[in-house]
Design an enzyme around this catalytic site. Structure first.
Site, PDB file in Angstrom:
ATOM      1  N   ASP A 147      -2.280   2.838   8.067  1.00  0.00           N
ATOM      2  CA  ASP A 147      -3.032   1.880   8.872  1.00  0.00           C
ATOM      3  C   ASP A 147      -3.133   0.623   8.014  1.00  0.00           C
ATOM      4  O   ASP A 147      -3.715   0.663   6.910  1.00  0.00           O
ATOM      5  CB  ASP A 147      -4.447   2.396   9.159  1.00  0.00           C
ATOM      6  N   HIS A 203       1.350   8.110   4.515  1.00  0.00           N
ATOM      7  CA  HIS A 203       2.214   9.173   5.012  1.00  0.00           C
ATOM      8  C   HIS A 203       3.695   8.812   4.849  1.00  0.00           C
ATOM      9  O   HIS A 203       4.046   7.645   4.682  1.00  0.00           O
ATOM     10  CB  HIS A 203       1.909   9.428   6.497  1.00  0.00           C
ATOM     11  N   SER A 299      -5.587  -1.988  -1.288  1.00  0.00           N
ATOM     12  CA  SER A 299      -4.339  -1.478  -1.850  1.00  0.00           C
ATOM     13  C   SER A 299      -3.173  -1.834  -0.944  1.00  0.00           C
ATOM     14  O   SER A 299      -3.362  -2.350   0.152  1.00  0.00           O
ATOM     15  CB  SER A 299      -4.431   0.037  -2.039  1.00  0.00           C
TER      16      SER A 299
END
Length: 339
Positions: A147, A203, A299
């Site tokens: 996301d 992911h 990040s």
């Protein structure tokens, strides 16, 4: 009089403006890759606005800003890992209020006893990723690893121009490997910036096997767009790690076109945790399964593709070339393999 001069200088740094077009690129992003997506203004902590205003870093100095990042990381790690229940609730409530339009807690698993510390809330897991973050069935699809806000750089040279201020980005410096950098010259780079309110687990973008993790030491600077504009180079100076993600399983025919997947830490990121480091090297991971997570803080994930190997989403590319990021969800399709 001197104290008033300092106060004036601080206000000048904090409230200084870029021209309207540049400022909008810094503070806004497209809400999705839909052609009719709206520009959304992103909430940003005042500390980032101050340090990375138009003249902030130039005035305060890069070294001072870097020291702030180190101090903030140490201080925040102590606070965010505290098991004091009142402090934990206070911190979580602050984030939920500050980012109320960007966090939907109904999507996440909430422990019966509540979160033991703020960091446990920060690295919260999705409740039902198949429902809330569905995968495209097309085997040639490449999914977003997080996301995040995505910026695509279509033609990657050794010293390509990145960000709206067009700072030089050196691929060899980024990877700390000259030979590896040469293999990706002319390729495509995707920069996925995770804001503090985002889901901070990432992911796999494809079915793959993963190489050994390479760690690159570095400092701590914000990855917010303001930081780039102010002269910071978080991609090439921040602490980071990377690995080669090689197509396998259903897409093994693309195994000669490995992707470089890079995790970049930033201000207040205590650590980068990759699950594959404790698993056998020949393990095949499926597209959309969890790679790892960032501890507290902002990040970035970077994906590097070899030249002429994929077709990136046209709308995201169009937004990127105009200087805007596009909001994407983890497991959402962002490109397809070039057949």
């Amino acid at each position: 009089m001197r104290i008033f001069s300092y106060i004036f200088l601080l206000f000048f740094i904090f409230f200084s403006n870029q021209n309207s077009a540049q400022k909008k690129q810094l503070t806004h992003f497209f809400s999705s890759k839909h052609p009719d997506a709206q520009l959304i203004k992103e909430p940003v902590a005042w500390q980032v606005k101050f340090l990375y205003g138009t003249y902030g870093m130039q005035t305060l100095g890069k070294k001072l800003v870097s020291l702030f990042g180190k101090h903030a990381t140490t201080r925040e790690a102590h606070l965010k890992f505290s098991t004091d229940k009142k402090l934990t609730k206070k911190q979580i409530d602050y984030y939920l209020k500050c980012y109320k339009n960007f966090i939907n807690m109904q999507e996440f698993i909430i422990p019966e006893q509540g979160f033991s510390c703020f960091n446990d809330w920060f690295i919260r897991s999705l409740k039902n990723q198949e429902k809330d973050r569905p995968l495209e069935k097309n085997l040639h699809a490449i999914s977003s690893p997080a996301d995040s806000k995505l910026l695509i750089i279509p033609n990657l040279s050794q010293d390509t121009q990145v960000t709206i201020k067009e700072q030089a980005f050196n691929l060899e410096t980024f990877l700390q490997d000259k030979n590896l950098a040469q293999n990706y010259t002319g390729g495509l780079m995707m920069i996925f910036r995770l804001a503090p309110y985002d889901y901070h687990r990432y992911h796999y973008p494809i079915d793959c096997t993963v190489s050994q993790e390479v760690r690159v030491p570095g400092i701590y600077q914000s990855v917010n767009r303001r930081a780039f504009y102010a002269g910071a180079k978080p991609l090439t100076v921040n602490k980071r790690s990377y690995e080669l993600v090689t197509p396998a399983g259903s897409i093994a025919k693309f195994s000669d076109k490995p992707i470089i997947m890079v995790q970049v830490g930033a201000t207040a990121v205590a650590s980068i945790v990759n699950h594959f480091t404790v698993l056998p090297k020949d393990t095949i991971f499926t597209r959309g399964s969890e790679t790892g997570y960032f501890q507290f803080g902002g990040s970035t994930i970077v994906l590097l593709f070899k030249k002429d190997t994929i077709i990136a989403d046209k709308q995201i590319t169009k937004n990127s070339l105009a200087g805007y990021e596009t909001a994407v969800k983890v497991r959402e399709t962002i490109a397809h393999w070039k057949i």
